[in-house]
Every structure is written in structure tokens, then in C-alpha cells.
Motif scaffolding. Structure first.
Motif: not given
Length: 402
Positions: A61-62, A74-75, A141-145, A228-229
Motif C-alpha cells: 500500500f502507498n 489491510q488484511f 474494511a467493508a467500505s474499502h472493499v 482475514a478470510g
């Protein structure tokens, strides 16, 4: 109702930073639990965990992304990239509108919280980074995905302690089965291995100082993990029409509440979740060959879970194999059911049952076949994944061979 299949899987955990490495470690019965490495670990009584070692976020990641992504995000993104890549799906037009993400997470950006509490309370700083809130929020995490893959349908986070991932995957399953969505990215993640995260768990006095030994009479408690899975759930006809590889079918799901105690599990609540999942899947219990147990390595969980399985399956319980992979990767709290679902897919696709390592002494109250210490080759057609959480929240998934 629509049929739901799994067409992609990805992971980052203490056993490996992708699915292939994780499967290899599970087959070998390798332990990913070891000494913790972070600031002030010497002030803790518990100094072991299933920590992801050799992970270099800066290589992936930057700088701008790192200012927004806590370790649990990140995971999640790395595991999601692996899952979507395997699925071969592209999300645009109607497909993007009819696809979403539901993830399980319990603690949110705990590392971000820990670092900023230090800055304010210990170091006396009066300012924090402007992105602290969007970095630590549970739905980050959900939002970034959703943003990375252009998922414009239902997107949210489920937070139900140790059942979070199974609850999330159950919701994704139901959305596709009902026809609401074509596909969902689902699973869960967690990263609580920091000073404050471990110190909080120490207070419960359920943690082991040496190893996680589920179902063994000399068990000494649970061990935390991180990672994470992530999976791609897809409507069966849609997957078949595009020639996708199908890793397994999600057959059923059930969730129950003990409505009894905030920390002590209930045999009745767990049993109702197991039997409810089988009923939802319309599967006869004699077809079940393997259960990935919640199996925390605490006496309260292990004995209650074994009693619940024995109650539901009766004489067939003797023919079941049941193991806890927490003995290898630790307890990922909100992400645990997702990483453990990989063991279910390995059993269905490869005919390999992941072991319960660290097993040393039989416990007469856990007299089921717990696949001790070494993986086992066996053909199974139907498997269960159990998750039982603090708060008396239970979630069970039923999977079948593709």
C-alpha cells in the motif's frame, strides 16, 4: 430460492498469507502461534498469539492508503483481492448494482485506537490524524472493499464478537438465495494483537500462556490470532453460465441466541443453531462428515460444544470428525469463522481434514473424534462450521461438495 456457491477464497493469517500456504500448513498440522512482537509486550502476562509475521504493508500500500487502512483493513483487502481474482468476476453495470459486501469484525481498528490513545494520554499530544475515525471504524474494511471492487449493492459490517464472520456470511448467503443479489464478497477480519487488545483479554482470565489445546483435558485457555478470510459467494446459475470454478455450495444457515449469560455458553442455544442449520439446508444429519468446531480451548466452550453436537447428532456423533483449527492459527475473534471456513473447503475439495493440534490428554466430556494432532484423509460431502460468541450468539453454516 436460488442456490449459492463459493467461487473465490482469499486469506491472510498466521499460517499463511494466501489460501495455498494456509492449506499446506493445515495439512502439516503446523502451529502459527508464537511469541508476540509489538511495543510493551513485556508488560503483558500473555505473550503469545497467532500473529501474522513477515507482513510488510509498505510493500503493498502507498502512503496515502496507509493513512486510511488499519491493519485489519489491510488484511481484508489482500484477502479480497485473492478471492476476487480466483472468482474471475468483474463488477460493472447491473452486476455492480446487484453485488455487495458483508464482513464480520469485532474490534475495528484497535491498533489505530491503541496508537492514538498513547499519543493523547501518554505522550500528551493534543492533536491526532484527521483520518483516525475513518481508519478505526468497524465498517472501514467493508467500505474499502466496496470501493476497490465497485460493489454498489448492500454493504455493511456485522459485529457479534466471535460469531461475526459466520453471521456476515449467513447474511450474504440469504441475500443471494432470496434473489436480492447476484454475488457478495463476504467473510471477516480482525487485528487485536496490540498492547491494549491483549491486555483487555487478559482481564477475562481465559487466556493460555503456552498453547491452545482444544478438547484436551490439560487445556489452559484460548490464544488470540489475527488475519482475514474473504470469499466470493455467487448465485449458482450465474456462476455455471460463466464457467466459474465452484469451491463448494452453501446449503444452509441458522443463528440463535442463548438469552442467558454474557460470557457462559449454553448447550441448548448451540444445539438449536446446529439443528436449525441442518433443517435450513434440508440435509439429513447422517450426511455430515466433518464439523469445524468453535473449539476455543477453554473448558466452558469445549465441553458445551461437544455436548451440543452429541445431543443433535445422537448415535451419528460417533461417526463424525470434528476439529478446531484455532489450535494452529489462534482465535481471530470477529474473523475466526471466515478463516475456519477454509478448513471446510479443504475437506470438501481435497479430502483432507485439518487436525486439532496440541491434543495431549483425552477429556471424557469431549469424547468425540477430534482428529488429534495429524490431518486425516477422508471423503466428506457435507460439513458444518460452528461459531459461538460472547453474548450468547450462535451461528452455524452448512456447506456441501460442489
Amino acid at each position: 430460492m436460488k442456490r449459492v456457491v463459493i467461487t473465490g477464497a482469499g486469506t491472510v493469517n498466521a499460517l499463511g498469507q494466501d489460501v495455498a500456504a494456509t492449506y499446506e500448513a493445515m495439512r502439516e498440522g503446523r502451529c502459527g502461534i508464537g511469541p508476540l512482537e509489538f511495543r510493551d509486550v513485556d508488560r503483558l502476562a500473555i505473550r503469545i498469539g497467532g500473529q501474522v509475521k513477515g507482513f510488510e504493508a509498505e510493500a503493498v500500500f502507498n502512503r496515502q492508503q496507509l493513512s486510511l487502512y488499519d491493519r485489519f483493513t489491510q488484511f481484508t483487502l489482500l484477502a479480497a483481492r485473492e478471492a476476487v481474482r480466483q472468482s474471475g468476476l468483474e463488477f460493472s453495470g447491473e452486476m455492480a448494482d446487484r453485488s455487495g459486501v458483508v464482513l464480520g469484525n469485532s474490534g475495528g481498528g484497535l491498533l489505530t485506537q491503541d496508537e492514538n490513545y498513547r499519543a493523547v494520554y501518554e505522550e500528551g499530544k493534543n492533536r491526532v490524524h484527521p483520518f483516525v475515525v475513518p481508519k478505526l471504524m468497524n465498517n472501514a474494511a467493508a467500505s474499502h472493499v466496496s470501493m476497490e471492487f465497485n460493489l454498489r449493492g448492500p454493504s455493511f459490517t456485522v459485529s457479534t464478537a466471535c460469531a461475526s464472520s459466520n453471521h456476515a456470511m449467513g447474511q450474504a448467503f440469504q441475500m443471494i438465495r432470496s434473489g436480492m443479489c447476484h454475488a457478495m464478497i463476504t467473510g471477516g477480519s480482525e487485528s487485536m494483537l496490540c498492547f491494549g487488545g491483549v491486555k483487555a483479554w487478559e482481564g477475562l482470565r481465559v487466556m493460555s500462556k503456552d498453547a491452545c489445546r482444544p478438547f484436551s483435558a490439560n487445556r489452559s485457555g484460548m490464544v488470540q490470532g489475527e488475519g482475514a478470510g474473504i470469499f466470493v459467494f455467487e448465485e449458482y446459475e450465474h456462476a455455471r453460465a460463466r464457467g466459474a470454478q465452484i469451491l463448494g455450495e452453501v446449503l444452509g444457515f441458522a443463528m440463535t441466541s442463548d438469552a442467558a449469560d454474557i460470557v457462559m455458553p449454553s448447550k441448548q442455544g448451540a444445539a438449536r443453531a446446529i439443528s436449525g442449520a441442518l433443517r435450513d439446508a434440508r440435509v439429513d444429519m447422517t450426511r455430515v462428515g466433518y464439523i469445524n468446531a468453535h473449539g476455543t480451548g477453554t473448558a466452558a466452550n469445549d465441553k458445551t460444544e461437544c455436548a451440543a453436537v452429541a445431543d443433535v447428532f445422537g448415535t451419528h456423533a460417533d461417526a463424525l470428525m470434528m476439529s478446531s483449527t484455532k489450535s494452529m492459527h489462534g482465535h481471530l475473534i470477529g474473523g475466526t469463522g471466515a478463516v475456519e471456513l477454509l478448513a471446510c473447503l479443504m475437506a470438501l475439495n481435497d479430502g483432507v481434514i485439518a487436525p486439532t493440534i496440541g491434543y495431549e490428554e483425552p477429556d471424557p466430556e469431549c469424547a468425540l473424534e477430534v482428529v488429534p494432532n495429524e490431518a486425516r484423509e477422508a471423503r466428506v460431502d457435507v460439513v458444518l462450521s460452528n461459531a459461538f460468541a460472547f453474548g450468547g450468539l450462535n451461528a452455524v453454516l452448512v456447506l456441501g461438495r460442489a
